[in-house]
Scaffold this motif. Structure first.
Motif, PDB file in Angstrom:
ATOM      1  N   GLU A 323       0.631  -1.158   0.201  1.00  0.00           N
ATOM      2  CA  GLU A 323       0.110  -0.591   0.145  1.00  0.00           C
ATOM      3  C   GLU A 323       0.849   0.844  -0.189  1.00  0.00           C
ATOM      4  O   GLU A 323       0.676   2.153  -0.971  1.00  0.00           O
ATOM      5  N   GLN A 324       2.125   1.411   0.959  1.00  0.00           N
ATOM      6  CA  GLN A 324       2.574   2.446   0.433  1.00  0.00           C
ATOM      7  C   GLN A 324       3.639   3.181  -0.848  1.00  0.00           C
ATOM      8  O   GLN A 324       3.412   4.008  -1.070  1.00  0.00           O
ATOM      9  N   ILE A 325       3.647   1.229  -1.094  1.00  0.00           N
ATOM     10  CA  ILE A 325       4.539   1.653  -2.700  1.00  0.00           C
ATOM     11  C   ILE A 325       3.898   2.758  -3.586  1.00  0.00           C
ATOM     12  O   ILE A 325       3.656   2.912  -3.988  1.00  0.00           O
ATOM     13  N   ALA A 326       2.403   1.708  -3.523  1.00  0.00           N
ATOM     14  CA  ALA A 326       1.621   2.690  -4.444  1.00  0.00           C
ATOM     15  C   ALA A 326       0.692   3.650  -4.331  1.00  0.00           C
ATOM     16  O   ALA A 326       1.059   4.243  -4.968  1.00  0.00           O
ATOM     17  N   ASN A 327       1.303   4.598  -2.447  1.00  0.00           N
ATOM     18  CA  ASN A 327       0.802   5.972  -2.526  1.00  0.00           C
ATOM     19  C   ASN A 327       1.612   7.199  -2.904  1.00  0.00           C
ATOM     20  O   ASN A 327       1.522   7.660  -2.827  1.00  0.00           O
ATOM     21  N   SER A 328       3.040   6.709  -2.403  1.00  0.00           N
ATOM     22  CA  SER A 328       4.207   7.087  -2.911  1.00  0.00           C
ATOM     23  C   SER A 328       4.812   6.396  -4.247  1.00  0.00           C
ATOM     24  O   SER A 328       6.503   6.661  -4.515  1.00  0.00           O
TER      25      SER A 328
END
Length: 480
Positions: A323-328
């Motif tokens: 999720e962090q990779i997708a949002n960053s």
């Protein structure tokens, strides 16, 4: 105060008192420590319970090799406590097997009881004390010292694994003193324990014998029939227990279920004061092989639960990283910093225009300070843009590590499950063998009661025939 200094100073005190007197006066704390060491052990150094266990192992090696005298010398040098008491208990077993007269074995048991008083673990001390007293009572009974046997057995606690056997032996000793009523009271108390305990089945049979010796043949027959029914019921219980072990495994049947308080199929017995399944568990775990197998299964159960917990944590961590990779994403961060940079350029232009229009030095200083702040903010935005551009790579590296750990943990879970299955099968085999041995014991006890019933009925039948012949002879004398 180091151990090295203590040991060197202690050597001076033990080997050469003259040297100590010529040496400088020791500090008070070192002198007190040396005195405590000298009082704690004959050699001056107390290495604790592990040292006593090591000495016990040395004594056991000597005893098992047939060198009982060497084993006795090792035990004589041990400190009071649990391990010394166990060593003397084992030594008494050898003496009882070798000697026709149990005097030496009784002496060893008395020494074991004295040594046991030094054990700091009260639960362990009480359990072993009951075993020692029961063993001493049995040896005294064998030797014909019935009063001494009664004295030993009456000291056994009523809530131990040795209690039913002690009650049975207590009844035998009383019976030898022709106190059949008191003997039957002891056997009656023993019958209230589960048949899994040693001595309970013997107490059931002894009750009928007690009534027989007291002259109550009717009650003796009823007692034998009651014992017969109890043994038959216990065999049914054992068959059901074996079926449950095959279906659910010995670990759940005997160990996990013993922690529960609910009533199960082999708890429904109003005669018992304690849970029958706990009695079976204690009897089964009295075997060293069962202890090892049960401990191995328990350790694998804990390990499997821990690995499953790690697996859940890794799954949560992996989803959070994804999720962090997708949002960053770098593109979003670049667009945000680019808009802020345009706003910063506009502000810088306005500050430069206002600085040119300023009429006094105070206004110019304030505008110059604002320009410096704006420049610092621009540098921070550039740094943020650089860090944001590298963040997805760091997150992806972390996720790769998490996936690798997850894969490795899955392999460990599968390996532990396989080992748990093998350990469970080994434990099941031991448990089924134990249940089968208990069933054979119940079958043997059942055969004994049936023989007693047959002998009793045969005796009554012969007595009835004798009475009938006597009455017939009397009637014949009156005939013409």
């Amino acid at each position: 105060m180091t151990f090295r200094l203590l040991f060197m100073s202690l050597s001076l005190l033990v080997i050469s008192p003259l040297m100590v007197s010529a040496a400088p006066v020791l500090p008070a704390d070192i002198r007190d420590g040396l005195e405590a060491f000298r009082q704690a052990s004959g050699v001056g150094v107390d290495l604790g319970d592990k040292r006593q266990q090591a000495l016990y192992q040395d004594a056991e090696e000597a005893r098992l090799s047939g060198q009982t005298d060497d084993a006795g010398r090792v035990l004589a040098g041990m400190k009071e406590g649990y391990w010394a008491a166990v060593g003397y208990l084992n030594l008494s077993t050898d003496y009882a097997r070798e000697d026709l007269n149990p005097a030496r074995a009784l002496v060893a048991l008395r020494v074991a009881l004295a040594m046991l008083e030094g054990d700091g673990d009260s639960a362990r001390r009480e359990q072993l004390r009951n075993r020692l007293l029961t063993r001493a009572g049995y040896l005294a009974y064998q030797h014909g010292e019935y009063e001494k046997a009664i004295g030993f057995l009456e000291k056994v606690a009523l809530d131990s694994f040795s209690t039913p056997r002690a009650l049975y032996l207590h009844g035998l000793a009383l019976s030898q003193r022709s106190n059949h009523r008191a003997a039957m009271q002891s056997w009656h108390r023993a019958r209230k324990y589960p048949l899994a305990y040693p001595g309970v089945a013997d107490a059931w049979i002894a009750m009928g014998r007690g009534y027989d010796l007291s002259g109550y043949l009717g009650q003796a027959g009823e007692a034998y029939l009651a014992a017969n029914a109890a043994f038959e019921s216990e065999r049914v219980t054992l068959r059901k227990l074996a079926e449950k072990i095959r279906d659910q495994g010995a670990y759940k049947t005997l160990i996990e279920d013993a922690r529960e308080t609910g009533v199960d199929w082999f708890l429904a017995d109003s005669r018992t004061l304690t849970q029958p399944r706990m009695a079976y568990l204690l009897g089964f775990m009295a075997q060293p092989a069962a202890q090892h197998a049960g401990g191995r299964v328990a350790a694998l159960e804990v390990m499997a639960a821990r690995l499953v917990g790690y697996q859940r944590d890794l799954e949560v961590f992996d989803s959070a990283l994804a999720e962090q990779i997708a949002n960053s994403q770098r593109q979003t961060a670049y667009e945000n910093t680019k808009a802020l940079s345009r706003q910063g350029a506009d502000l810088r232009a306005r500050i430069e225009r206002l600085s040119a229009e300023a009429v006094d030095s105070a206004q110019k200083n304030r505008l110059s300070s604002l320009a410096q702040t704006l420049a610092d903010t621009r540098d921070r935005l550039a740094s943020l843009d650089q860090r944001a551009s590298g963040r997805p790579a760091v997150l992806r590296a972390l996720r790769d590590q998490a996936l690798a750990l997850k894969s490795r943990n899955e392999a460990l879970v599968a390996s532990v499950k396989r080992l748990r299955l093998e350990a469970g099968e080994a434990l099941d085999k031991l448990a089924l063998d134990y249940v089968a041995s208990r069933d054979r014991q119940m079958a043997f006890a059942l055969d004994k009661t049936e023989q007693q019933i047959a002998h009793l009925y045969e005796y009554l039948a012969l007595q009835n025939l004798a009475n009938a012949d006597l009455s017939g002879d009397t009637a014949g004398e009156g005939r013409p």
